[in-house]
Design an enzyme around this catalytic site. Structure first.
Site, short mmCIF file in Angstrom:
data_model
loop_
_atom_site.label_atom_id
_atom_site.label_comp_id
_atom_site.label_asym_id
_atom_site.label_seq_id
_atom_site.Cartn_x
_atom_site.Cartn_y
_atom_site.Cartn_z
N GLU A 149 -37.64 32.39 -4.96
CA GLU A 149 -36.18 32.04 -6.35
C GLU A 149 -37.42 32.51 -7.19
OE1 GLU A 149 -34.47 28.43 -3.77
OE2 GLU A 149 -35.48 28.12 -5.69
N CYS A 179 -35.84 34.54 -15.12
CA CYS A 179 -37.40 33.54 -15.05
C CYS A 179 -38.50 33.41 -13.36
CB CYS A 179 -36.87 32.21 -14.97
SG CYS A 179 -37.54 30.67 -14.30
N CYS A 206 -45.72 25.21 -4.07
CA CYS A 206 -46.94 24.78 -5.18
C CYS A 206 -47.95 23.43 -4.42
CB CYS A 206 -46.46 24.34 -6.69
SG CYS A 206 -47.11 23.70 -7.72
N CYS A 266 -46.24 17.56 -8.77
CA CYS A 266 -45.58 16.65 -10.18
C CYS A 266 -44.54 15.54 -9.07
CB CYS A 266 -45.25 17.74 -10.54
SG CYS A 266 -46.52 18.55 -11.67
N CYS A 278 -41.07 17.36 -9.59
CA CYS A 278 -40.77 18.26 -9.50
C CYS A 278 -40.27 18.45 -8.04
CB CYS A 278 -41.53 19.43 -10.03
SG CYS A 278 -41.19 21.26 -9.76
N CYS A 283 -34.51 23.55 -13.84
CA CYS A 283 -36.10 23.83 -14.18
C CYS A 283 -36.25 22.58 -12.82
CB CYS A 283 -36.83 22.85 -15.57
SG CYS A 283 -36.70 23.82 -16.83
N1 SAH Z 1 -46.42 24.90 -12.60
C1 SAH Z 1 -44.97 25.42 -14.21
C2 SAH Z 1 -44.53 25.95 -14.04
C3 SAH Z 1 -43.12 26.03 -13.62
S1 SAH Z 1 -41.70 24.87 -13.86
C4 SAH Z 1 -45.77 24.35 -15.23
O1 SAH Z 1 -45.62 22.78 -14.60
O2 SAH Z 1 -45.17 23.90 -16.23
C5 SAH Z 1 -41.90 24.79 -15.02
C6 SAH Z 1 -40.97 23.33 -16.01
O3 SAH Z 1 -40.19 23.03 -14.88
C7 SAH Z 1 -41.97 22.71 -16.26
O4 SAH Z 1 -42.05 21.93 -17.21
C8 SAH Z 1 -42.01 21.56 -15.07
O5 SAH Z 1 -42.43 20.12 -15.54
C9 SAH Z 1 -40.23 21.63 -15.29
N2 SAH Z 1 -39.34 20.85 -14.63
C10 SAH Z 1 -39.85 20.63 -12.45
N3 SAH Z 1 -39.11 19.60 -12.66
C11 SAH Z 1 -37.71 19.05 -13.43
C12 SAH Z 1 -36.52 17.92 -13.35
N4 SAH Z 1 -36.79 17.40 -12.06
N5 SAH Z 1 -36.77 17.93 -14.32
C13 SAH Z 1 -36.90 19.49 -16.05
N6 SAH Z 1 -37.99 19.90 -14.82
C14 SAH Z 1 -38.35 19.60 -14.16
#
Ligand code: SAH
Length: 349
Positions: free
Chosen positions: A90, A103, A110, A114, A117, A333
């Site tokens: 996406e 974006c 991944c 996390c 996420c 995000c």
């Molecule tokens: N792997 C990289 C880039 C992808 S995620 C990273 O971790 O930075 C892009 C952003 O979305 C990151 O800051 C991530 O922490 C955030 N993100 C992930 N899940 C989220 C959620 N449920 N709510 C808000 N931001 C989130």
């Protein structure tokens, strides 16, 4: 057959020279592919006809298709791409005042898991090629208002520093004046804290914007949220950021998502300000977490968010509260979940 977008300008010049052809054709090809959006080498009218034919035999320009387009009420738009190997990824277009941001994803799925996420929910498949990253940019540009993108962020699915070489190659082509010509300061890489990636980026000639997903002020909390913290704990991560700032004189942006009951209390705010005090060049974005039901992740209530922010203000930290965009189409995000989309599509097909 190779993807022509996997070649930098210099590499393409090398290919042409190797065939006894003038190197300047590489700039013409770049311009057709990235500026004019040509989909067929035969359209490249200023190239000699035999070269056009030869290129068509040896290279692809487009390798994937747009499988679905979703528009949010706030103007954000999500494109679902079906790759040549039938995987889905996406990309998102985010129009805001004076800018249109694309974006892009850097990996299929991944591996970093996390806990807040959705990107890692279906596990990891593979790295994207530079060409596949650039193809997202091409399509996002075509679908964007006025066919224009002013900024690119590597904030889609995946960890860019886990696919360092392809991401940097794509970033160089995004920056190239013969391709998208987007300034380095308008290209951001977001990392979950892969320290060697930060160190490598600091040594690059092309200095992109660096965003670090911090999300916690205590190692215990951060390790529970982001397993990468066990490998590169806060002290090491912040020391890499300090070195980056010193070496490049550039700003680091810290992202801090506020999750209800996890990292958004007063003691977190206090420790966060203590931690960042020594760093001179940075900014911090506070983002109320996007609710991910499967992961039991919710944002705090508004008063708690404001208390958190004012605690940072009190300590002299300039924290900017960010609104999340595209929530109704799961383009925000951490909400990108290609695999689930993929299954939905397969079920419907
Ligand atoms: N792997 C990289 C880039 C992808 S995620 C990273 O971790 O930075 C892009 C952003 O979305 C990151 O800051 C991530 O922490 C955030 N993100 C992930 N899940 C989220 C959620 N449920 N709510 C808000 N931001 C989130």
């Amino acid at each position: 057959m190779r993807d022509i977008k996997d070649f930098t300008l210099e590499e393409l010049e090398g290919v042409l020279k190797g065939r006894g052809l003038p190197a300047f054709h590489a700039k013409q090809i770049f311009s057709w592919v990235y500026k004019k959006g040509a989909s067929d080498f035969l359209q490249m009218s200023d190239l000699p006809a035999p070269l056009r034919k030869r290129l068509k035999e040896d290279f692809y320009i487009y390798t994937c298709e747009v499988a679905r387009e979703l528009k949010s009420i706030d103007g954000t738009e999500k494109l679902l791409f079906k790759l040549k190997d039938k995987n889905y990824i996406e990309g998102v277009i985010i129009p805001a005042e004076g800018r249109i941001t694309g974006c892009v994803s850097s990996q299929i799925g991944c591996k970093f898991a996390c806990s807040f996420c959705a990107s890692g929910l279906a596990g990891f498949k593979r790295n994207l090629t530079a060409g596949e990253i650039l193809e997202q940019v091409l399509f996002l540009k075509t679908y964007a208002p006025e066919n224009k993108l002013t900024h690119i962020v590597f904030m889609g699915t995946g960890e860019p520093f886990d696919n360092y070489d392809n991401v940097m190659k794509a970033a160089r082509i995004i920056n190239s004046e013969y391709a998208f010509n987007i300034g380095a300061r308008r290209i951001s890489i977001s990392t979950n804290g892969v320290v060697p990636g930060i160190e490598k980026l600091a040594a690059e000639k092309l200095q992109l914007e660096l965003s670090v997903s911090l999300h916690a002020a205590f190692d215990k909390t951060r390790s529970a949220l982001m397993p990468i913290n066990k490998k590169y704990p806060l002290k090491e991560l912040l020391s890499a950021c300090k070195d980056y700032i010193k070496k490049t004189g550039r700003l680091v942006t810290f992202e801090y998502i506020l999750i209800k009951g996890v990292n958004s209390g007063l003691k977190d705010a206090k420790n966060l300000s203590k931690m960042l005090k020594g760093l001179r060049l940075y900014k911090i974005n506070l983002i109320p977490a996007n609710a991910i039901k499967e992961l039991n992740i919710y944002p705090p209530n508004n008063p708690d968010i404001l208390i958190f922010r004012s605690q940072l203000f009190k300590q002299g930290l300039n924290a900017i509260l960010r609104k999340s965009r595209g929530q109704d189409i799961e383009a925000a995000c951490g909400q990108l979940r290609f695999k689930i989309e993929n299954e939905t599509i397969n079920r419907k097909a």
